[in-house]
Write an enzyme that holds these catalytic residues in place. Sequence first.
Site, PDB file in Angstrom:
ATOM      1  N   THR A   1      -1.861  14.648 -31.798  1.00 18.79           N
ATOM      2  CA  THR A   1      -2.759  15.612 -31.160  1.00 18.79           C
ATOM      3  C   THR A   1      -2.985  16.858 -32.011  1.00 18.79           C
ATOM      4  OG1 THR A   1      -1.908  14.840 -29.025  1.00 18.79           O
ATOM      5  CG2 THR A   1      -3.188  16.870 -29.019  1.00 18.79           C
TER       6      THR A   1
ATOM      7  N   ALA B   1       6.431  14.496 -31.323  1.00 15.10           N
ATOM      8  CA  ALA B   1       5.778  15.080 -30.142  1.00 15.10           C
ATOM      9  C   ALA B   1       6.020  16.577 -30.042  1.00 15.10           C
ATOM     10  CB  ALA B   1       6.236  14.401 -28.857  1.00 15.10           C
ATOM     11  N   GLY B   2       4.937  17.285 -29.738  1.00 10.93           N
ATOM     12  CA  GLY B   2       5.021  18.707 -29.447  1.00 10.93           C
ATOM     13  C   GLY B   2       4.617  19.643 -30.561  1.00 10.93           C
TER      14      GLY B   2
ATOM     15  N   LYS C   1       7.810   1.402 -33.214  1.00  6.99           N
ATOM     16  CA  LYS C   1       8.220   2.631 -32.544  1.00  6.99           C
ATOM     17  C   LYS C   1       8.303   2.365 -31.046  1.00  6.99           C
ATOM     18  CE  LYS C   1       6.861   7.158 -31.070  1.00  6.99           C
ATOM     19  NZ  LYS C   1       5.723   8.058 -30.809  1.00  6.99           N
TER      20      LYS C   1
END
Length: 322
Positions: free
Chosen positions: A275, A252-253, A165
């Site tokens: 996360t 992401a996000g 990645k």
Amino acid sequence: MRLTINGEERAFDAPMNVEDLLHAIGLDGRKVAIERNLEIVPRSLYGSTRLDEGDRLEIVHFIGGGTDDSLVIAGRRFTSRLLVGTGKYKDYEETARALEASGAEIITVAVRRVNVTDRSKPMLIDYIDPKKYTYLPNTAGCFTANDALRTLRLAREAGGWDLVKLEVLGDQKTLYPNMIETLQAAEVLIREGFKVMVYCSDDPIMAKRLEELGCVAIMPLAAPIGSGLGVQSPVNIRLIVEQAKVPVLVDAGVGTASDAAVAMELGCDGVLMNTAIAEAKDPIRMAAAMKHAVIAGRLAYLAGRMPRKMYADPSSPLAGLI
């Protein structure tokens, strides 16, 4: 003795019956059906049905109805469409438990210096078996193409990984991708034989350029890394999905299960997150929630949602109303 099994010719050292054949190729006779030279072999006769030179056999089993809905990246097939990062957990034991609950098969791993002064420090590989999970080395923390290239070359040397990645960040505040550096790094990596999954902006033009370079998966951000804001530009994500001929995975996000479902309902092939799971109050439960959200979102996309309407439309017919 030579037999043709499911269209493929195979050689065996000695004569055998159907039961012997199943044992030799590692199949459970209770779970398959067999046709020999266009005639069904009853399960009760497996032990007494001898096979002859040149016999043609078809061996079939039951699978789920419909088409195979596996995620295929660079020729590798995966059943889970959830990819999970391995950072931010309180320890490697919690990391391992969360991965198990998520059902993920691909995990991202950062490349960092070995602690040579304290060799007793635990290592990720001691808790998460690379034979069970597909390690996806990433370039987290890299802000130039050269840093990303060095990192992934070291990763390939360390573990032989060529599926990687790529992410090249623009600044510390937003962690948005630096697309100029990303393009430069991607071009070199692909030339060197890497199979590049690439973190990028949600710009459809840039996403198409990365695909044309030869990236094996496009990974537009939903929102800034670690923000938990969910999909901020659904129109752009949908446009990227519509034009792509390689898998598109939101990266992401994502903050909670509904965000993952939204990404999948837009037609994305998968979701990568870290996360959202690691910083949940209960990472193990959140990992399980994300697993189900990705599955639900995918099913909803395949099913096709009802059209949006401006006014009410009753479910029950009005004819014959008392």
